[in-house]
Structures are given as structure tokens and as C-alpha cells.
Design a protein around this motif. Structure first.
Motif, PDB file in Angstrom:
ATOM      1  N   PHE A  90       0.844  -1.187   0.000  1.00  0.00           N
ATOM      2  CA  PHE A  90       0.000   0.000   0.000  1.00  0.00           C
ATOM      3  C   PHE A  90       0.881   1.239   0.000  1.00  0.00           C
ATOM      4  O   PHE A  90       2.073   1.179   0.286  1.00  0.00           O
ATOM      5  CB  PHE A  90      -0.919   0.013   1.228  1.00  0.00           C
ATOM      6  N   ARG A  91       0.270   2.359  -0.314  1.00  0.00           N
ATOM      7  CA  ARG A  91       0.972   3.638  -0.252  1.00  0.00           C
ATOM      8  C   ARG A  91      -0.035   4.709   0.127  1.00  0.00           C
ATOM      9  O   ARG A  91      -1.253   4.461   0.170  1.00  0.00           O
ATOM     10  CB  ARG A  91       1.631   3.977  -1.587  1.00  0.00           C
ATOM     11  N   GLU A 100      -5.281   5.278   2.698  1.00  0.00           N
ATOM     12  CA  GLU A 100      -4.348   4.259   2.229  1.00  0.00           C
ATOM     13  C   GLU A 100      -4.786   3.782   0.853  1.00  0.00           C
ATOM     14  O   GLU A 100      -5.957   3.501   0.627  1.00  0.00           O
ATOM     15  CB  GLU A 100      -4.341   3.097   3.224  1.00  0.00           C
ATOM     16  N   GLN A 101      -3.872   3.717  -0.072  1.00  0.00           N
ATOM     17  CA  GLN A 101      -4.173   3.257  -1.415  1.00  0.00           C
ATOM     18  C   GLN A 101      -3.583   1.861  -1.588  1.00  0.00           C
ATOM     19  O   GLN A 101      -2.369   1.676  -1.621  1.00  0.00           O
ATOM     20  CB  GLN A 101      -3.583   4.217  -2.441  1.00  0.00           C
ATOM     21  N   ALA A 132       7.674  -3.083   1.192  1.00  0.00           N
ATOM     22  CA  ALA A 132       7.571  -4.535   1.341  1.00  0.00           C
ATOM     23  C   ALA A 132       7.581  -4.940   2.811  1.00  0.00           C
ATOM     24  O   ALA A 132       6.751  -5.743   3.261  1.00  0.00           O
ATOM     25  CB  ALA A 132       8.723  -5.218   0.600  1.00  0.00           C
ATOM     26  N   HIS A 133       8.512  -4.384   3.586  1.00  0.00           N
ATOM     27  CA  HIS A 133       8.606  -4.734   5.004  1.00  0.00           C
ATOM     28  C   HIS A 133       7.347  -4.317   5.761  1.00  0.00           C
ATOM     29  O   HIS A 133       6.861  -5.051   6.626  1.00  0.00           O
ATOM     30  CB  HIS A 133       9.832  -4.084   5.631  1.00  0.00           C
ATOM     31  N   ALA A 134       6.816  -3.129   5.455  1.00  0.00           N
ATOM     32  CA  ALA A 134       5.625  -2.650   6.142  1.00  0.00           C
ATOM     33  C   ALA A 134       4.425  -3.556   5.865  1.00  0.00           C
ATOM     34  O   ALA A 134       3.556  -3.721   6.711  1.00  0.00           O
ATOM     35  CB  ALA A 134       5.305  -1.215   5.726  1.00  0.00           C
ATOM     36  N   GLY A 135       4.389  -4.129   4.664  1.00  0.00           N
ATOM     37  CA  GLY A 135       3.286  -5.012   4.295  1.00  0.00           C
ATOM     38  C   GLY A 135       3.500  -6.460   4.656  1.00  0.00           C
ATOM     39  O   GLY A 135       2.645  -7.302   4.398  1.00  0.00           O
ATOM     40  N   GLY A 136       4.678  -6.772   5.237  1.00  0.00           N
ATOM     41  CA  GLY A 136       4.948  -8.144   5.661  1.00  0.00           C
ATOM     42  C   GLY A 136       5.326  -9.089   4.546  1.00  0.00           C
ATOM     43  O   GLY A 136       5.168 -10.310   4.690  1.00  0.00           O
ATOM     44  N   ILE A 137       5.834  -8.564   3.430  1.00  0.00           N
ATOM     45  CA  ILE A 137       6.141  -9.394   2.267  1.00  0.00           C
ATOM     46  C   ILE A 137       7.650  -9.547   2.099  1.00  0.00           C
ATOM     47  O   ILE A 137       8.367  -8.541   1.982  1.00  0.00           O
ATOM     48  CB  ILE A 137       5.552  -8.788   0.980  1.00  0.00           C
ATOM     49  N   PRO A 138       8.180 -10.766   2.043  1.00  0.00           N
ATOM     50  CA  PRO A 138       9.613 -10.957   1.806  1.00  0.00           C
ATOM     51  C   PRO A 138      10.012 -10.406   0.433  1.00  0.00           C
ATOM     52  O   PRO A 138       9.411 -10.776  -0.570  1.00  0.00           O
ATOM     53  CB  PRO A 138       9.783 -12.482   1.861  1.00  0.00           C
ATOM     54  N   ARG A 254       4.558   7.241  -2.099  1.00  0.00           N
ATOM     55  CA  ARG A 254       4.346   8.100  -0.941  1.00  0.00           C
ATOM     56  C   ARG A 254       4.149   7.203   0.273  1.00  0.00           C
ATOM     57  O   ARG A 254       3.178   6.456   0.339  1.00  0.00           O
ATOM     58  CB  ARG A 254       3.136   8.997  -1.156  1.00  0.00           C
ATOM     59  N   LEU A 255       5.056   7.303   1.238  1.00  0.00           N
ATOM     60  CA  LEU A 255       5.005   6.428   2.397  1.00  0.00           C
ATOM     61  C   LEU A 255       4.198   7.058   3.524  1.00  0.00           C
ATOM     62  O   LEU A 255       4.302   8.248   3.791  1.00  0.00           O
ATOM     63  CB  LEU A 255       6.417   6.127   2.898  1.00  0.00           C
TER      64      LEU A 255
END
Length: 346
Positions: A90-91, A100-101, A132-138, A254-255
Motif C-alpha cells: 500500500f501507499r 491508504e491506497q 515490502a517490510h511494512a506489508g509483511g512481504i519478503p 508516498r510512504l
């Protein structure tokens, strides 16, 4: 099972989703995975085949992402409920830090794609890593256009400097068999996605993985308006098992609400910062700054510190803006309620 149907496990169904269902839902509704988001409909796949569903009650197209799981009512062709996500990308939406988009959901691996050209940019790649880290994706780095430089290994060295534990693959996307190096992360029930700028070879690799000629376009400044580009995000089967969610190139990342993702991306700085003398250390001229001491000793790159501070400040500003907007919304709602109450007779 019909030719267009899929076992739930092959679609990515797992115990994480099953635990969200109650007994009544198991008897009356069927799980389906969203493969496309349209203005007022969802394309989905279930055990019985493709579905075209109306949106869940109270949700808009912007609340659902390709890769999501929903519970569908076969008698009405409606998605009754959106299930909680394992992972997401997301961003922050353009001009609205409180919104959140969503980009994709329930992805197992994200291929962060760059190239051996002037496009290669550490600051941008760190943003992708935070996402990626914020979304939990390796994440996995994929570096294309290895044929465009005399020293491709230099790009791998630059990646190791910002993320030594993240796998990195160097390839020429147009070479026969290049995509085979990505198949270790694919397979039955697994979902992958590419993130990166346009023109780095994402479409070429995605087409090679799926056997489909995939065309992608640049995302508009706010792809929730104007041309409905969410249809460009689609989930495609990978021969041999697994799924690819095709995503357009993004000009801007955009974070917001990504403090943990940013800290994980800059793990070496985050760890050392905990040793500073003052808890509110700005890692500048203060005495007892462990980060500045690490820079002086050559253990931390000064450029990395500045980029970390920039992303932290950006994220904090957006989070504060979102909190202020929510506060104003609650205050306005309270005023409206008081006004309505004052109008009531007696």
C-alpha cells in the motif's frame, strides 16, 4: 473439477483465512480470490470457477485489492465479506495522508525490480524495501539489463550495502531462460508480484513467467480517479503452479504509516540508535550519539543515515496529518450531533 476451476489451496487459501470463518459461513458462502477490481464489480476465482461479484456491503472498489479473499454468496453473486489480509502493498493516496491506497494483497514474494542503468537508485530501492517490510512481504531484488554494463557485479555490491540479507538476482530479462531464476519463489499456492519503475523489464519477466503478453502502463498521480487503471492489476496463473499479480510501474511512492517498515529497511541504524545517550537523539551534533560514532568508525554510511532521517520525517509528517484530519472529523461530527440535538423539540 471443471477446466476453469481451482482447488482453494492452489489459489493460495490457507489456515489463516479459514480461521476467520464461522460455521454458518462455511455452510452458506464460498471463498473466492479477487483477480480483478472494476468500478462496481470484482472478478474472482473459486473452486467452481470464475465469478463476477458485486462489492461487499459498505465497501468501494478502493477498499479491495487484487489478491484479496472474499466470501461469496452463490445465489446472489455478491461478495458478502472481505477477509483479513496476510500481507499487503500500500501507499499514501495523493493529497490525502489519511487514505491508504491498496496496490495488491496476500502476496508471498515481491520482486523489487531495477536495472544496470542510470535508473538504479538506492533511495528509491529503500522506499520499495520499506513498502515490502511494512506489508509483511519478503522482498527479492531483481536487477535487469545486465548486458548494458561492463561491471554488473558492482550493482549487486550496491544492493548488499543497503540490504545484505535480501536475495538479489542479476539477469538480462530478454535472454532465454532468464525467468527460470525466479521460479524458486513460485509454485502451487504461491503468489508473486513485481514492483519497480516502468522500463526496467517487469513486463518482459511477467510475460515469460505466465506465458501471456502483458502490457503495463504508468500509474497516474491518483489512480483512483480518471482512467480506471485498477483494471491493469490482474492476477494471472503461472504454468506449473502459482500466481502473478501484474502491477503497473509507479512514478511515485508516498510512504505513510510505515515506521516499522522503514526501521527494518535501515536495521543497522535502528539497532545502533538504541545505544545513543539521549532517547530523543536526532543523530546530529548531540553528545553521546552512537550513530555518529558508528559513521566515524566506518560502520554506517552517512548517506544511509540521511535517507533514513528523511523517510522517518516524511512518515511522521503524514501520520500527524492523518491524525489531525481524523481529529477534525470527530470534532465536526460532534458539532453536528449537538446541533441536531438542539433542534429537537422539548
Amino acid at each position: 473439477m471443471t477446466p476453469n476451476s481451482h482447488a482453494l489451496a492452489d489459489l493460495g487459501w490457507s489456515a489463516d483465512f479459514l480461521r476467520q470463518l464461522d460455521t454458518d459461513e462455511l455452510d452458506s458462502l464460498k471463498p473466492a480470490r479477487v483477480t480483478g477490481v472494476h468500478r462496481d464489480r470484482l472478478s474472482a476465482l473459486s473452486e467452481s470457477g470464475p465469478l463476477l461479484l458485486t462489492l461487499p456491503p459498505g465497501l468501494s472498489a478502493g477498499d479491495v485489492a487484487v489478491g484479496d479473499w472474499v466470501l461469496a454468496d452463490p445465489s446472489t453473486d455478491r461478495a458478502e465479506r472481505l477477509l483479513g489480509r496476510k500481507t499487503r502493498i500500500f501507499r499514501r493516496a495523493t493529497g490525502d495522508a489519511s487514505r491508504e491506497q491498496l496496490i495488491v494483497a496476500n502476496v508471498d514474494t515481491v520482486f523489487l525490480t531495477t536495472s544496470c542503468t542510470e535508473e538504479f537508485n538506492e533511495a528509491r530501492l529503500e522506499r520499495y524495501l520499506a513498502l515490502a517490510h511494512a506489508g509483511g512481504i519478503p522482498p527479492v531484488f531483481v536487477v535487469t539489463k545486465a548486458d548494458k554494463t561492463d561491471d554488473p557485479d558492482a550493482y549487486l555490491d550496491r544492493l548488499r550495502a543497503i540490504a545484505p540479507s535480501v536475495p538479489a538476482i542479476l539477469l538480462n530479462a530478454k535472454s532465454p531462460g532468464a525467468v527460470d531464476t525466479l521460479r524458486d519463489w513460485c509454485g502451487p499456492g504461491k503468489t508473486v508480484a513485481f514492483l519497480g519503475m516502468s522500463g526496467v523489464g517487469k513486463s518482459t519477466l511477467a510475460s515469460a513467467l505466465t506465458g501471456i503478453d502483458l502490457e503495463t502502463g504508468e500509474v497516474r498521480e491518483d489512480d483512483m480517479k480518471g482512467r480506471h487503471t485498477t483494471t491493469a492489476r490482474e492476477m494471472h496463473a503461472i504454468p506449473g503452479g502459482g500466481w502473478l499479480i501484474d502491477t503497473p510501474g509507479m512514478r511515485e511512492l508516498r510512504l505513510t504509516d510505515m515506521a516499522e517498515g522503514i526501521d527494518e529497511t535501515f536495521g543497522e541504524i535502528t539497532e545502533i540508535a538504541s545505544e545513543c545517550r539521549f532517547r530523543d537523539c536526532t543523530h546530529g551534533p548531540e553528545p553521546g550519539c552512537a550513530v555518529q560514532a558508528a559513521i566515524a568508525a566506518g560502520r554506517v554510511d552517512a548517506g544511509r543515515l540521511e535517507r533514513w532521517k528523511k523517510l522517518k520525517a516524511e512518515d511522521a509528517a503524514h501520520a500527524a496529518s492523518a491524525a489531525e484530519k481524523r481529529r477534525r472529523g470527530k470534532a465536526f461530527s460532534k458539532v453536528v450531533k449537538q446541533a441536531m440535538k438542539a433542534k429537537r423539540p422539548g
